[in-house]
Design an enzyme around this catalytic site. Structure first.
Site, PDB file in Angstrom:
ATOM      1  N   HIS A  10     -16.334 -29.917  27.258  1.00 27.49           N
ATOM      2  CA  HIS A  10     -16.537 -28.487  26.999  1.00 27.49           C
ATOM      3  C   HIS A  10     -17.228 -28.253  25.654  1.00 27.49           C
ATOM      4  O   HIS A  10     -18.089 -27.370  25.525  1.00 27.49           O
ATOM      5  CB  HIS A  10     -15.175 -27.785  27.054  1.00 27.49           C
ATOM      6  CG  HIS A  10     -15.218 -26.341  26.710  1.00 27.49           C
ATOM      7  ND1 HIS A  10     -14.563 -25.815  25.623  1.00 27.49           N
ATOM      8  CD2 HIS A  10     -15.848 -25.297  27.300  1.00 27.49           C
ATOM      9  CE1 HIS A  10     -14.770 -24.512  25.563  1.00 27.49           C
ATOM     10  NE2 HIS A  10     -15.554 -24.171  26.572  1.00 27.49           N
ATOM     11  N   GLU A  54     -20.822 -28.825  26.075  1.00 22.57           N
ATOM     12  CA  GLU A  54     -21.428 -27.671  26.769  1.00 22.57           C
ATOM     13  C   GLU A  54     -21.849 -26.618  25.749  1.00 22.57           C
ATOM     14  O   GLU A  54     -22.949 -26.065  25.829  1.00 22.57           O
ATOM     15  CB  GLU A  54     -20.427 -27.084  27.768  1.00 22.57           C
ATOM     16  CG  GLU A  54     -20.908 -25.828  28.476  1.00 22.57           C
ATOM     17  CD  GLU A  54     -19.765 -24.879  28.789  1.00 22.57           C
ATOM     18  OE1 GLU A  54     -18.772 -25.316  29.405  1.00 22.57           O
ATOM     19  OE2 GLU A  54     -19.871 -23.711  28.385  1.00 22.57           O
ATOM     20  N   HIS A  55     -20.998 -26.337  24.771  1.00 27.75           N
ATOM     21  CA  HIS A  55     -21.370 -25.376  23.711  1.00 27.75           C
ATOM     22  C   HIS A  55     -22.567 -25.886  22.907  1.00 27.75           C
ATOM     23  O   HIS A  55     -23.489 -25.131  22.590  1.00 27.75           O
ATOM     24  CB  HIS A  55     -20.181 -25.165  22.771  1.00 27.75           C
ATOM     25  CG  HIS A  55     -19.175 -24.181  23.265  1.00 27.75           C
ATOM     26  ND1 HIS A  55     -18.874 -23.014  22.608  1.00 27.75           N
ATOM     27  CD2 HIS A  55     -18.396 -24.194  24.378  1.00 27.75           C
ATOM     28  CE1 HIS A  55     -17.948 -22.346  23.277  1.00 27.75           C
ATOM     29  NE2 HIS A  55     -17.638 -23.052  24.357  1.00 27.75           N
ATOM     30  N   GLU A  90     -11.419 -20.271  20.767  1.00 29.78           N
ATOM     31  CA  GLU A  90     -11.352 -20.013  22.211  1.00 29.78           C
ATOM     32  C   GLU A  90     -10.033 -20.526  22.775  1.00 29.78           C
ATOM     33  O   GLU A  90      -9.391 -19.866  23.595  1.00 29.78           O
ATOM     34  CB  GLU A  90     -12.534 -20.693  22.908  1.00 29.78           C
ATOM     35  CG  GLU A  90     -12.586 -20.481  24.411  1.00 29.78           C
ATOM     36  CD  GLU A  90     -13.774 -21.191  25.055  1.00 29.78           C
ATOM     37  OE1 GLU A  90     -14.753 -21.497  24.360  1.00 29.78           O
ATOM     38  OE2 GLU A  90     -13.708 -21.450  26.266  1.00 29.78           O
TER      39      GLU A  90
END
Length: 457
Positions: free
Chosen positions: A67, A70-71, A147
């Site tokens: 993840h 992905e950022h 997040e």
């Protein structure tokens, strides 16, 4: 609705299903798969690049790196500086995003059909030339940690889901959260992200799916032009990670600020491995429709409307995955009712299916609802592409989706009864209970919602 009329309507729905013959596929010399689904209802196109790399591929100590990468994929290349990817797609009238799940990471754009080339050029560029600078990583890892605080640590439902998965699986990596454990995020470095990028972001580990008003030959030509020059790489060997058989009920209690308790039950069940030979996953999908999915489904009718034991209840099962599957049920007790009473009532409704079965009328109605739901997904270009990507990264042939429809139509009442009796036993069960703690003054009550297998940037 009489059964014959219902099946006549369902037949009409199937007549509108796009034929898989409209799908064209080519594999580039570097191993990248390119799948094009033609749909000319509007002059738009959806482009998705799927990498077969999700949290299931992570290692202890670097959970969440899929993840995080992905950022970082939006942080630029030598040709496209940080932030420019999104600006150029927006300037072309499009929109874009990405998501990471247990099984894959995908990047997508929706835009006018005459701007598709831009999306492919940008995706190919960041597949090969991503710049991973310590400065950008230092900023982005803080975004990811925040997040996690917002979506998990300050969300009682998400914490319950995380605890349930960690207990339902002892060995399989599905026990780890997609967003990663906070301690791993705190100690993650740019080198971890770079190692992940170099290990998995290769054309021979990716599938490009394009759906919309396009000419497949032109899409293949652009794919060869932009992705073709990227060299394939040797991919790490993926060793089997089978979950040991569960031999006894597992329980976990989560104390977190919340207004109401929640009880969640998860049984280990099979995933869809062979669409042509398997039958149990199809029967489990129909069972899910018997229990939930509409107002008159059994759990809602019995526990919310008749007995008033719960304020809401959900059941779900997803057979498309790379790893083991769970059948989940969760509910919130009504005022004055306890979680033990509600848990017993949930089990009793499933036991009723296992002992008494379902009538042909109920089976017919549920099949129509389950199948119609899948057919209606085809209205969306995005979901047409997404289904191809999900099936492909799960190791299935997307062309077997039509087989899935036929096998769901063929599920019998005896098969639904058989899976309810076989799999819904306490030895295969994990129970997670949310024990609500006082909310902080001015604290918000998070909305109930239990499925949490992925993260969107």
């Amino acid at each position: 609705m009489p059964g014959l009329i219902r099946w006549a309507l369902l037949g009409a729905l199937f007549a509108s299903v796009p034929a898989w013959a409209q799908v064209a596929e080519e594999r580039l010399d570097n191993g990248m798969r390119v799948v094009v689904k033609v749909d000319r209802r509007a002059p738009v196109v959806v482009s998705q690049v799927w990498y077969r790399a999700g949290s299931v591929d992570e290692r202890n100590g670097t959970t969440g790196v899929a993840h995080v990468l992905e950022h970082m994929m939006f942080k630029g290349t030598p040709e496209v500086p940080a932030g420019e990817f999104s600006k150029r797609i927006a300037a072309a009238g499009g929109r874009e995003n990405a998501f990471t799940s247990r099984d894959h990471t995908a990047y997508f754009q929706t835009l006018r059909k005459d701007r598709l080339e831009l999306a492919l050029k940008l995706e190919a560029d960041r597949m090969a030339n991503l710049v991973l600078s310590p400065q950008e990583f230092a900023k982005e890892i803080e975004v990811v940690k925040e997040e996690r605080r917002l979506r998990t640590e300050d969300n009682a439902q998400a914490r319950l889901y995380e605890a349930m998965m960690a207990n339902a699986f002892m060995a399989h990596p599905y026990r780890r959260p997609v967003i990663g454990w906070m301690d791993d995020l705190k100690h993650m470095t740019v080198a971890d992200a770079r190692e992940w990028y170099e290990r998995w972001y290769a054309p021979n580990n990716a599938t490009l799916v394009v759906a919309g008003d396009v000419d497949p030959a032109q899409v293949f030509a652009w794919a060869r032009q932009y992705f073709g020059p990227i060299a394939s790489r040797s991919l790490p060997q993926r060793k089997p990670q089978a979950e040991p058989g569960q031999a006894g009920e597992r329980r976990v209690t989560v104390k977190a600020p919340a207004k109401l308790p929640v009880v969640a039950l998860a049984w280990q069940v099979p995933r869809l491995a062979d669409p042509h030979q398997d039958w149990e996953p199809y029967a489990l999908e129909i069972l899910s429709g018997v229990l939930d999915g509409h107002a008159s489904a059994r759990l809602n009718q019995a526990l919310v409307r008749d007995k008033r034991l719960a304020t809401d209840v959900d059941a779900g099962y997803d057979p498309i995955s790379r790893g083991p599957a769970l059948f989940m049920v969760d509910a919130t007790p009504a005022e004055g009712q306890g979680v033990a009473t509600l848990e017993a009532a949930l089990k009793a409704e499933i036991t009723k299916v296992a002992t008494e079965g379902v009538s042909e009328a109920e089976l017919s109605r549920v099949k129509a609802q389950v199948l119609a739901g899948q057919v209606y997904q085809q209205d969306s270009l995005f979901y047409q592409a997404m289904l191809i990507g999900e099936w492909t990264t799960a190791g299935l042939d997307y062309r077997d989706r039509q087989t899935r429809f036929e096998r769901l139509k063929a599920v019998t009442a005896d098969q639904v009864k058989a899976v309810a009796a076989k799999f819904f036993v306490d030895d295969h069960l994990t129970v997670a209970v949310l024990d609500p703690q006082p909310l902080p003054e001015g604290g918000n009550v998070t909305k109930r919602g239990f499925a949490g297998g992925g993260h969107v940037r």
